[in-house]
Enzyme design. Structure first.
Site, PDB file in Angstrom:
ATOM      1  N   LYS A  59       0.831  -1.325  -0.089  1.00 44.00           N
ATOM      2  CA  LYS A  59       0.187  -0.036  -0.031  1.00 44.00           C
ATOM      3  C   LYS A  59       0.876   1.218   0.055  1.00 44.00           C
ATOM      4  O   LYS A  59       0.712   2.197  -0.870  1.00 44.00           O
ATOM      5  CB  LYS A  59      -1.042   0.101   1.299  1.00 44.00           C
ATOM      6  CG  LYS A  59      -2.058  -0.941   1.284  1.00 44.00           C
ATOM      7  CD  LYS A  59      -2.789  -1.437   2.447  1.00 44.00           C
ATOM      8  CE  LYS A  59      -3.914  -2.307   2.184  1.00 44.00           C
ATOM      9  NZ  LYS A  59      -4.555  -2.700   3.362  1.00 44.00           N
ATOM     10  N   GLN A 103      -4.920  -1.768   9.821  1.00 44.97           N
ATOM     11  CA  GLN A 103      -4.779  -3.187   9.140  1.00 44.97           C
ATOM     12  C   GLN A 103      -5.209  -4.310   9.974  1.00 44.97           C
ATOM     13  O   GLN A 103      -5.210  -4.330  11.022  1.00 44.97           O
ATOM     14  CB  GLN A 103      -3.385  -3.364   8.963  1.00 44.97           C
ATOM     15  CG  GLN A 103      -2.839  -4.698   8.093  1.00 44.97           C
ATOM     16  CD  GLN A 103      -3.342  -4.572   6.755  1.00 44.97           C
ATOM     17  OE1 GLN A 103      -3.317  -3.581   6.183  1.00 44.97           O
ATOM     18  NE2 GLN A 103      -4.093  -5.426   6.225  1.00 44.97           N
ATOM     19  N   ASP A 126     -11.586   2.996   4.224  1.00 44.56           N
ATOM     20  CA  ASP A 126     -11.761   1.453   4.319  1.00 44.56           C
ATOM     21  C   ASP A 126     -13.366   1.235   4.255  1.00 44.56           C
ATOM     22  O   ASP A 126     -13.905   0.035   4.277  1.00 44.56           O
ATOM     23  CB  ASP A 126     -11.099   0.779   5.312  1.00 44.56           C
ATOM     24  CG  ASP A 126     -10.197  -0.382   4.781  1.00 44.56           C
ATOM     25  OD1 ASP A 126     -10.453  -0.683   3.728  1.00 44.56           O
ATOM     26  OD2 ASP A 126      -9.693  -1.261   5.780  1.00 44.56           O
TER      27      ASP A 126
END
Ligand code: NAP
Length: 296
Positions: A59, A103, A126
């Protein structure tokens, strides 16, 4: 009568990603030329899970390649839920941060839902904050999880007709199964959501014009579960003897499906690309009351 074999297109998610990332890079460059700082994504990693570390490295590299900033915040595996939430709240207050991604998986004892709730919904690139999940349910603009957005881009790119199509989604997670079901329904598909208690999954799959497998069970979907001409999206990632394996018998799908995503260079690169797209969107609407980005 058996149908003619199909010319199955194996989706090149990497090539599509590159096209989209080139456009994102141009947009970032325009902002910087206009004297603004580049967009910035903050990634929080708790513990030392090797797969997670590899994902966030990918990422970071992707951010850098389109000219965005990527800042990692690493916490020890011994960090408490309060520590993680404190980190997130600091990032919420930081005006130089546009997007926040925590994460997952998080270590035992840290509730991912409570962490997601701590993220400022405007920076929730997200799409896991309940407000954004609720907006998706209600058909309102908001941030949507990246993998489902990437799947919709793939279907759009390959001009898969969705209106009135039978779409079957295997998996009902908050990060893939539920949001992709809602996006497909928003695109006027008739959606069936399946999960571990579904009876006769094979028969349901055989009716699917669009089949999305987001399970994590290697090669669950057999070739004879696929309707001729179906668009097959394989989200699952499992590792067997060091090899990446999806939820679909992709080799078997060739000659049956219209399109199929491969284990590598399929959905994965598109997920990261949509993270970049959401981060740019969050940057562009920073200070405004609501994200402007819609579904895909
Ligand atoms: P998850 O939270 O574990 O959800 C898995 C879903 O599959 C659950 O809804 C579960 O049903 C269902 N399921 C399990 N066994 C089943 C079976 N035998 N038949 C039918 N349904 C079954 O997983 P996730 O986070 O959605 O991820 C799914 C897969 O996609 C994983 O392999 C993950 O690594 C991968 N993934 C890939 C990307 C990418 O970018 N390529 C992104 C995200 C996820 P219940 O609800 O009944 O338990």
């Amino acid at each position: 009568m058996p149908s003619e074999p199909h010319q199955t297109v194996v989706v090149d998610g990497l090539a599509l990603s590159r096209e989209i990332r080139a456009r994102l890079a141009e947009a970032v460059a325009r902002h910087v030329q206009d004297g603004r700082r580049p967009p910035s994504l903050a990634v929080v990693l708790v513990g030392d899970d090797r797969a997670s570390a590899a994902y966030i490295k990918g990422k970071r590299r992707a951010c850098e390649r389109v000219g965005m900033n990527s800042v990692e915040h690493r916490l020890e595996a011994s960090a408490t839920e309060a520590d993680v939430i404190e980190t997130v709240e600091g990032l919420n207050r930081d005006e130089a941060v546009d997007g926040i991604l925590v994460q997952i998986p998080l270590p035992d004892g840290i509730d991912p839902n409570r962490v997601a709730e701590a993220i400022d919904p405007a920076k929730d690139v997200d799409g896991l904050h309940p407000l954004n999940a609720g907006r998706l349910l209600l058909g309102q603009p908001g941030w949507v999880a990246c993998t489902p957005l990437g799947i919709m881009k793939i279907l759009e790119h390959h001009r898969i007709p969705l209106e009135g199509a039978n779409a079957v989604v295997i998996g009902r997670s908050a990060i893939v199964g539920k949001p992709i079901s809602l996006l497909l329904q928003r695109a006027h598909a008739t959606v069936t959501m399946c999960h571990s208690r579904t009876r006769d999954l094979a028969a349901i799959c055989r009716e699917a014009d669009v089949l999305v497998a987001a399970v994590g069970v290697p090669r669950l979907v057999k070739a004879d579960w696929i309707k001729p001409g179906a668009a097959v999206i394989d989200v699952g990632v499992s590792v067997i003897e060091g090899e990446l394996v999806g939820d679909v018998d992709t080799d078997g799908a060739r000659g049956i499906a219209s399109i199929v995503t491969p284990h590598r260079r399929g959905v994965g690169p598109m997920t990261i690309t949509m993270l970049l797209q959401n981060t740019l969107g969050a940057y562009e609407c920073a200070g405004r009351p609501r994200p402007r980005i819609a579904s895909s």
